[in-house]
Design a protein around this motif. Structure first.
Motif, short mmCIF file in Angstrom:
data_model
loop_
_atom_site.label_atom_id
_atom_site.label_comp_id
_atom_site.label_asym_id
_atom_site.label_seq_id
_atom_site.Cartn_x
_atom_site.Cartn_y
_atom_site.Cartn_z
N LEU A 83 0.84 -1.13 0.01
CA LEU A 83 -0.01 -0.08 -0.08
C LEU A 83 0.81 1.26 -0.04
O LEU A 83 0.57 2.23 -0.58
CB LEU A 83 -0.90 0.10 1.36
N LYS A 84 1.95 1.20 0.84
CA LYS A 84 2.60 2.47 0.73
C LYS A 84 3.69 2.39 -0.34
O LYS A 84 3.57 3.73 -0.88
CB LYS A 84 3.69 2.05 2.11
N ASP A 85 4.03 1.50 -0.94
CA ASP A 85 4.75 1.58 -2.34
C ASP A 85 3.79 2.25 -3.22
O ASP A 85 4.22 2.96 -4.25
CB ASP A 85 5.47 0.02 -2.79
N ALA A 86 2.68 1.69 -3.38
CA ALA A 86 1.35 2.15 -4.47
C ALA A 86 1.48 3.70 -4.36
O ALA A 86 1.36 4.39 -5.41
CB ALA A 86 0.46 1.27 -4.45
N ASN A 87 1.21 4.10 -3.27
CA ASN A 87 0.84 5.56 -2.85
C ASN A 87 2.11 6.13 -3.14
O ASN A 87 2.22 7.40 -3.86
CB ASN A 87 0.55 5.84 -1.50
N ASP A 88 3.26 6.16 -2.69
CA ASP A 88 4.66 6.67 -2.65
C ASP A 88 5.31 6.84 -4.15
O ASP A 88 5.42 7.86 -4.60
CB ASP A 88 5.87 6.13 -1.92
N LEU A 89 5.04 5.62 -4.95
CA LEU A 89 5.67 5.74 -6.10
C LEU A 89 4.65 5.90 -7.36
O LEU A 89 4.92 6.43 -8.21
CB LEU A 89 6.13 4.21 -6.47
N HIS A 90 3.38 5.64 -7.09
CA HIS A 90 2.40 5.83 -8.31
C HIS A 90 1.10 6.53 -7.98
O HIS A 90 0.19 6.84 -8.66
CB HIS A 90 2.01 4.39 -8.90
N ASN A 91 1.28 7.14 -6.73
CA ASN A 91 0.02 8.19 -6.10
C ASN A 91 -1.19 7.30 -6.52
O ASN A 91 -2.32 7.80 -6.58
CB ASN A 91 0.15 9.36 -7.28
N MET A 92 -1.26 6.10 -6.03
CA MET A 92 -2.38 5.12 -5.93
C MET A 92 -2.89 5.03 -4.52
O MET A 92 -2.22 4.91 -3.81
CB MET A 92 -2.14 3.85 -6.61
#
Length: 288
Positions: free
Chosen positions: A177-186
């Protein structure tokens, strides 16, 4: 032209609770039901007298009992039962949601919200998987990409995973979840069906607006947990306090006629709601 209509002439006890179930006693119902023939205009005038706004007051203990029963009963549901249930719970919150057709290979997600915002949803029925797992989150990420790339409905939007229970916060799911938000703004929202049912029960008394529901989905990343519910109720109460103070300059001024006229004690209401949700959250939080 005449129209026939029927109505109860008195309170008879024909509709009542038996063993916590609402039942109709047929012989009492038929005995106290009369049919009256009248012109259409007279019939309309008669029934206009009963056009009243329902006002619900739900005891917190009753809500906890209802949601505990809900939690226990849905555990045996398969996807052809659980998916429509999730869709209907979302619809009663005021969003337009639909589920895919079985066997449709063009439909990559289990359900999707299309109004007032776009949000694909990966759903896990309790008989498939009781908890939200990393595989379902990966699918939610793919759903977000599909909506953006294939259907061009929204850019960098939301995607949700709906299941019965949350997974352990220390699992790989939280890292994804953190990676999706930090890297792709998802923004990936993890939500239990019990929480959606909770919001529906709270909606009866508190009468949420679609802006309240939008805040819930658009401002939560990861699990909709005790922290998220606190933010939800703070926003709910603050917007109504703001409207009381600023009127036409308030954020909700364009829908003020839809808001219930409630005079909350901000601190007391927030404390009560957070404390009650803590008890509900114990049903669905990750087990060690």
């Amino acid at each position: 032209m005449t129209a026939a209509f029927a109505f109860h002439v008195a309170t008879t006890g024909a509709i009542n609770y038996q063993s916590d179930k609402l039942v109709i006693t047929q012989h009492l119902s038929k005995k106290n039901l009369v049919t009256h023939s009248s012109a259409e205009s007279e019939a309309i005038k008669h029934f206009q007298k009963f056009d009243i706004e329902l006002d619900y007051s739900l005891d917190n203990d009753l809500i906890l009992k209802a949601l505990t029963n809900f939690f226990n009963k849905v555990q045996t549901l398969k996807k052809d039962e659980f998916y429509p249930l999730v869709r209907n719970l979302l619809r009663t919150l005021g969003v337009k949601a639909k589920v895919g057709k079985s066997g449709d290979t063009q439909w990559r997600y289990d359900a999707i919200v299309v109004e007032p915002f776009v949000m694909p949803a990966e759903i896990k029925s309790p008989t498939e998987d009781t908890v939200i797992n990393p595989n379902s989150i990966r699918q939610a990420i793919e759903n977000s990409i599909t909506v953006e790339a294939s259907h061009r409905l929204v850019r960098k939007g939301m995607s949700a995973v709906v299941a019965l229970m949350y997974s352990n916060k220390r699992s790989a799911a939280e890292d994804m979840l953190k990676d999706a938000n930090d890297l792709h703004n998802m923004r990936i929202l993890l939500i239990s069906a019990v929480v959606i049912a909770y919001l529906n029960l709270k909606n009866l008394q508190n009468k949420f607006t679609i802006k309240d529901i939008e805040f819930l989905f658009k401002n939560t990343i990861g699990s909709f947990d005790d922290k998220a519910i606190k933010e939800f109720w703070i926003n709910y109460l603050a917007r109504r306090e703001e409207l009381e103070a600023l009127d036409d300059r308030a954020e909700y001024s364009d829908i003020k006629e839809l808001l219930q006229n409630q005079n909350f004690n901000f601190q007391k209401k927030l404390k009560e709601e957070v404390e009650q949700f803590d008890k509900i959250f114990n049903l669905i939080k990750a087990k060690k």
